[in-house]
Write an enzyme that holds these catalytic residues in place. Structure first.
Site, PDB file in Angstrom:
ATOM      1  N   CYS A   1       0.832  -1.200   0.000  1.00  0.00           N
ATOM      2  CA  CYS A   1       0.000   0.000   0.000  1.00  0.00           C
ATOM      3  C   CYS A   1       0.870   1.254   0.000  1.00  0.00           C
ATOM      4  O   CYS A   1       1.475   1.581  -1.010  1.00  0.00           O
ATOM      5  CB  CYS A   1      -0.976  -0.040   1.179  1.00  0.00           C
ATOM      6  SG  CYS A   1      -2.378   1.106   0.991  1.00  0.00           S
TER       7      CYS A   1
ATOM      8  N   HIS B   1      -3.443  -5.139   1.049  1.00  0.00           N
ATOM      9  CA  HIS B   1      -2.783  -5.531   2.298  1.00  0.00           C
ATOM     10  C   HIS B   1      -2.811  -7.054   2.438  1.00  0.00           C
ATOM     11  O   HIS B   1      -3.728  -7.612   3.061  1.00  0.00           O
ATOM     12  CB  HIS B   1      -3.483  -4.887   3.496  1.00  0.00           C
ATOM     13  CG  HIS B   1      -3.187  -3.439   3.666  1.00  0.00           C
ATOM     14  ND1 HIS B   1      -2.237  -2.969   4.552  1.00  0.00           N
ATOM     15  CD2 HIS B   1      -3.695  -2.352   3.040  1.00  0.00           C
ATOM     16  CE1 HIS B   1      -2.188  -1.651   4.482  1.00  0.00           C
ATOM     17  NE2 HIS B   1      -3.065  -1.248   3.570  1.00  0.00           N
TER      18      HIS B   1
ATOM     19  N   GLU C   1      -1.093  -8.892   4.345  1.00  0.00           N
ATOM     20  CA  GLU C   1      -0.924  -9.321   5.741  1.00  0.00           C
ATOM     21  C   GLU C   1      -2.268  -9.492   6.435  1.00  0.00           C
ATOM     22  O   GLU C   1      -2.381 -10.260   7.404  1.00  0.00           O
ATOM     23  CB  GLU C   1      -0.038  -8.330   6.516  1.00  0.00           C
ATOM     24  CG  GLU C   1      -0.686  -7.019   6.905  1.00  0.00           C
ATOM     25  CD  GLU C   1      -0.642  -5.959   5.816  1.00  0.00           C
ATOM     26  OE1 GLU C   1      -0.727  -4.766   6.155  1.00  0.00           O
ATOM     27  OE2 GLU C   1      -0.528  -6.326   4.622  1.00  0.00           O
TER      28      GLU C   1
END
Length: 259
Positions: A133, A232, A234
């Site tokens: 990002c 994202h 994660e």
């Protein structure tokens, strides 16, 4: 001992992103090291680097003045049944983001300076690097690219999707490193960004776009291991394709140690 992977973030907030990134690196066999302006690390300590998400990149870094954003048009679903679905499926993720993540927006000059320097050193040392990002955007700026300061005005989507859930489809460039890592022709990803790539930086190739053309990922041309994604990964620990991004980074870092 697995390769040491630096994960950058802000001094205040950002704990949720750190925890989920650290978990992803650990699951991939790496050793995560948190890096912040108040807790710097030398590039010599690292075998790989993740430039994390967060505050907007200062427009001064790409020769522009800051434009204050207009009122965002958010996805009504994020406040209705889709948020309820998020609680049902990912309660830990939502709770951590609410409790530990600083309000998005604003600028962080100290972090800009730290990460800009780390990116330069990582490129010089040919460390494998993943930008997430904001991290993707800053890598692009460090390589001479520019950003759209706001998605408003050119973003052909209403309502704009802003969700931690994988609700946005991106098309992958056939044969790209990213496509090989994810193992699919397109991917379902989340969307938490307000800015996007405008002009691509030197030595970068666009490898994922939304159907409306907005750039969602790039990678370095040639053999250099450098990837940037607008989403994202994660926050998608339940998706093996997104975990594969961290596995590929750690694998490349490990092979660099063995060279």
């Amino acid at each position: 001992m697995g390769p040491r992977i630096g994960v950058t973030g802000p001094d205040r907030g950002g704990a949720a992103a750190w925890l989920f990134s650290a978990l992803a690196v650990w699951r991939a066999g790496g050793r995560p090291l948190r890096i912040r302006p108040s807790r710097k690390a030398s590039i010599e300590q690292l075998d790989g680097l993740i430039i994390g998400g967060g505050a907007d990149v200062s427009p001064a870094l790409y020769g522009e003045h800051r434009h204050l954003p207009m009122r965002e048009m958010s996805d009504p679903g994020a406040f209705g049944w889709r948020r309820a679905l998020g609680f049902v499926l990912f309660p830990l993720l939502w709770l951590l983001r609410w409790l530990l993540t600083k309000k998005r927006g604003g600028l962080d000059p100290a972090r800009d300076e730290l990460e800009h320097e780390l990116i330069g050193h990582a490129i010089e040392k040919r460390l494998p690097m993943l930008g997430i990002c904001r991290g993707m955007q800053l890598i692009n700026v460090a390589l001479g690219g520019t950003l759209h300061q706001s998605l408003e005005g050119f973003y052909d989507e209403y309502p704009a999707i802003r969700s931690v859930l994988p609700r946005k489809r991106v098309e992958l460039k056939p044969g790209s490193r990213l496509q090989q890592i994810l193992g699919t022709e397109d991917a379902q990803v989340n969307a938490l960004h307000r800015q996007a790539i405008d002009r691509l930086g030197e030595g970068l190739d666009a490898v994922a776009r939304e159907p409306n053309g907005v750039l969602q990922a790039f990678e370095a041309v040639g053999e250099r291991w450098l990837l940037g994604v607008q989403w994202h990964p994660e926050y998608l620990p339940q998706r093996p394709d997104q975990g594969a991004l961290f596995e590929a980074l750690v694998k490349r870092a490990a092979s660099r140690i063995a060279e």
